[in-house]
Motif scaffolding. Structure first.
Motif, PDB file in Angstrom:
ATOM      1  N   GLN A 121       2.842  -4.199  -5.775  1.00 54.17           N
ATOM      2  CA  GLN A 121       3.897  -4.571  -4.834  1.00 54.17           C
ATOM      3  C   GLN A 121       5.246  -4.001  -5.252  1.00 54.17           C
ATOM      4  OE1 GLN A 121       3.219  -8.870  -5.050  1.00 54.17           O
ATOM      5  NE2 GLN A 121       2.811  -8.857  -2.840  1.00 54.17           N
ATOM      6  N   ALA A 122       5.519  -4.050  -6.550  1.00 55.80           N
ATOM      7  CA  ALA A 122       6.782  -3.513  -7.045  1.00 55.80           C
ATOM      8  C   ALA A 122       6.873  -2.014  -6.788  1.00 55.80           C
ATOM      9  CB  ALA A 122       6.930  -3.802  -8.531  1.00 55.80           C
ATOM     10  N   ARG A 123       5.755  -1.330  -6.957  1.00 53.27           N
ATOM     11  CA  ARG A 123       5.750   0.117  -6.758  1.00 53.27           C
ATOM     12  C   ARG A 123       5.711   0.515  -5.282  1.00 53.27           C
ATOM     13  NH1 ARG A 123       5.301   2.928 -11.394  1.00 53.27           N
ATOM     14  NH2 ARG A 123       4.626   1.797 -13.258  1.00 53.27           N
ATOM     15  N   SER A 124       5.515  -0.462  -4.406  1.00 54.29           N
ATOM     16  CA  SER A 124       5.553  -0.181  -2.968  1.00 54.29           C
ATOM     17  C   SER A 124       6.877  -0.618  -2.352  1.00 54.29           C
ATOM     18  CB  SER A 124       4.393  -0.894  -2.258  1.00 54.29           C
ATOM     19  OG  SER A 124       4.559  -2.299  -2.292  1.00 54.29           O
ATOM     20  N   SER A 125       7.865  -0.866  -3.216  1.00 53.02           N
ATOM     21  CA  SER A 125       9.181  -1.323  -2.765  1.00 53.02           C
ATOM     22  C   SER A 125      10.210  -0.208  -2.884  1.00 53.02           C
ATOM     23  CB  SER A 125       9.643  -2.518  -3.609  1.00 53.02           C
ATOM     24  OG  SER A 125       8.752  -3.606  -3.483  1.00 53.02           O
ATOM     25  N   LEU A 126      11.175  -0.210  -1.963  1.00 56.59           N
ATOM     26  CA  LEU A 126      12.261   0.753  -2.037  1.00 56.59           C
ATOM     27  C   LEU A 126      13.582   0.062  -1.701  1.00 56.59           C
ATOM     28  CD1 LEU A 126      13.152   1.814   1.137  1.00 56.59           C
ATOM     29  CD2 LEU A 126      10.790   2.598   0.998  1.00 56.59           C
ATOM     30  N   ARG A 165       8.495  13.359  -0.446  1.00 56.26           N
ATOM     31  CA  ARG A 165       8.410  13.957   0.891  1.00 56.26           C
ATOM     32  C   ARG A 165       9.779  13.993   1.568  1.00 56.26           C
ATOM     33  NH1 ARG A 165       3.864  12.716   5.519  1.00 56.26           N
ATOM     34  NH2 ARG A 165       4.864  13.891   7.203  1.00 56.26           N
ATOM     35  N   LEU A 166      10.610  13.001   1.292  1.00 52.00           N
ATOM     36  CA  LEU A 166      11.912  12.897   1.953  1.00 52.00           C
ATOM     37  C   LEU A 166      13.023  13.268   0.974  1.00 52.00           C
ATOM     38  CD1 LEU A 166      11.323   9.526   3.847  1.00 52.00           C
ATOM     39  CD2 LEU A 166      11.128  11.853   4.774  1.00 52.00           C
ATOM     40  N   ARG A 167      13.022  14.502   0.529  1.00 52.22           N
ATOM     41  CA  ARG A 167      13.945  14.923  -0.513  1.00 52.22           C
ATOM     42  C   ARG A 167      15.394  14.980  -0.048  1.00 52.22           C
ATOM     43  NH1 ARG A 167      11.509  16.871  -5.114  1.00 52.22           N
ATOM     44  NH2 ARG A 167       9.259  17.203  -4.970  1.00 52.22           N
ATOM     45  N   GLY A 204       0.788  -1.223   0.000  1.00 49.28           N
ATOM     46  CA  GLY A 204       0.000   0.000   0.000  1.00 49.28           C
ATOM     47  C   GLY A 204       0.818   1.270   0.000  1.00 49.28           C
ATOM     48  N   LEU A 205       2.132   1.134   0.147  1.00 48.20           N
ATOM     49  CA  LEU A 205       2.989   2.319   0.180  1.00 48.20           C
ATOM     50  C   LEU A 205       3.170   2.899  -1.220  1.00 48.20           C
ATOM     51  CD1 LEU A 205       4.960   4.084   1.902  1.00 48.20           C
ATOM     52  CD2 LEU A 205       6.752   2.454   1.284  1.00 48.20           C
ATOM     53  N   ASP A 206       3.092   4.208  -1.321  1.00 49.59           N
ATOM     54  CA  ASP A 206       3.386   4.919  -2.560  1.00 49.59           C
ATOM     55  C   ASP A 206       4.820   5.447  -2.445  1.00 49.59           C
ATOM     56  OD1 ASP A 206       3.691   6.735  -4.668  1.00 49.59           O
ATOM     57  OD2 ASP A 206       1.590   7.355  -4.613  1.00 49.59           O
ATOM     58  N   VAL A 207       5.776   4.711  -3.027  1.00 48.42           N
ATOM     59  CA  VAL A 207       7.182   5.065  -2.872  1.00 48.42           C
ATOM     60  C   VAL A 207       7.503   6.389  -3.566  1.00 48.42           C
ATOM     61  CG1 VAL A 207       9.559   4.358  -3.378  1.00 48.42           C
ATOM     62  CG2 VAL A 207       7.926   2.698  -2.508  1.00 48.42           C
TER      63      VAL A 207
END
Length: 363
Positions: A327-332, A295-297, A286-289
């Motif tokens: 899922q891939a887009r919620s990964s960092l 936000r964390l520039r 569910g995270l939008d990376v």
């Protein structure tokens, strides 16, 4: 800025900068010239060649290149197909074998499992007599997984094929199996300068040149070498040799700190055990990376490979291990190393978690 993108590039070691400065400021001779100044520049290049080769298998020749992308292109195009490679390889390999395929040559791309590792039985079935080259990455640049390169080399040799190892992320950190036939490495992934890499080729292997011209470098590679870049690369390689145990222990401490602090809400992508610990690729459903990064520039981390940034595509590596688009887009990817302090990493992890929690509350 807290820098946690070591897989994209590492900070330049002060010692490497010091080695480069005289050749950027005071010395300007062409290392391929026969006069005294040229011979002095050539000597610097050869010292660097020995320093870089010291971390590679014995019995081969090292040719400097403009980077690992050139080295991989050179190895693959110089040998040709049929080629077998893996779905999780860097674009420098996958796009190059795609170019071979478009030219009518046979290419096989093997899948990897959910842990990011190739199935060796599948590899045996695909690497058959007639295969010319097997190309595989030692340490994956996106998820840090360590492939069984020695086993792949044995399979390749049984079939009469050669093994090309993309050792860019593993060089100086993970032992490079002696069975490799060609190895590509890069300066800026080991605290050296950008713009220089190398291709190591086992003795007895003939490789057609990729670049034509003066044929100044080993195997007829054309182009004037930069003594400054060579000196920086060589010094960085020598530091990897002397600081290897210290760097590994530091990375292990950082890995433990990061994984314990993140806790069970974050899932590790790829094998937890068969990996280089300086690469932590995690996801939280569910995270939008993209929003998180915005936000964390002042915290530098990655949503995937820097080489594919701006493409708009989810990571092909994460898709290869079975993750869906969401899922891939919620990964960092959090990458750390020699110059990362525990305080910096703690601060960054806490801020990432706080911003992720804020997203969840807002949703």
């Amino acid at each position: 800025m807290i820098y946690l993108d070591y897989q994209a590039t590492t900070p330049l070691a002060p010692e490497a900068l010091d080695a480069m400065l005289p050749w950027l400021r005071d010395q300007h001779a062409n290392p391929h010239s026969a006069h005294a100044a040229g011979r002095k520049a050539k000597a610097v290049v050869e010292v660097a060649r020995d320093q870089v080769a010291a971390l590679l298998p014995p019995g081969g020749t090292l040719a400097f290149t403009s980077g690992a992308t050139e080295a991989l292109n050179w190895a693959i195009k110089g040998l040709g197909g049929p080629v077998v490679t893996l779905a999780s390889e860097h674009a420098a390999v996958l796009d190059t074998v795609a170019a071979l395929r478009s030219g009518g040559q046979e290419v096989t791309v093997l899948p990897v499992g959910g842990d990011g590792l190739v199935d060796l039985d599948q590899a045996r079935g695909a690497i058959m007599p007639g295969t010319k080259l097997v190309a595989a990455m030692l340490v994956n640049n996106e998820i840090g997984v360590i492939q069984p390169i020695a086993a792949l080399a044995e399979i390749a040799h049984t079939a009469g094929a050669l093994l090309l190892c993309d050792a860019v992320q593993g060089y100086g950190r993970v032992d490079i199996p002696a069975a490799c036939d060609l190895v590509a490495v890069s300066g800026h992934k080991i605290y050296g300068p950008k713009g220089i890499g190398a291709l190591w080729v086992r003795g007895g292997i003939m490789l057609a040149p990729l670049l034509h011209g003066g044929g100044q470098e080993a195997f007829g590679r054309s182009g004037t070498l930069s003594p400054a870049l060579c000196a920086g690369f060589g010094t960085a390689a020598a530091l990897m040799a002397t600081r290897g145990a210290e760097d590994a222990a530091h990375v292990e401490r950082l890995w433990t700190l990061a994984t314990q602090r993140l806790g069970p809400d974050w899932q590790i992508n790829g094998s937890r055990d068969q990996r280089y610990r300086g690469n932590l690729n995690v996801r939280r459903d569910g995270l939008d990376v993209a929003r998180l990064m915005s936000r964390l520039r002042d915290v530098a981390f990655s949503a995937g490979s820097a080489c594919a940034s701006g493409s708009g595509r989810a990571s092909h590596v994460l898709r290869a291990i079975g993750l869906g688009e969401a899922q891939a887009r919620s990964s960092l990817r959090i990458g750390f190393g020699r110059y990362t302090s525990e305080a910096e990493l703690t601060d960054a992890i806490d801020r990432i978690m706080l911003a992720a929690d804020a997203q969840r509350i807002a949703a």
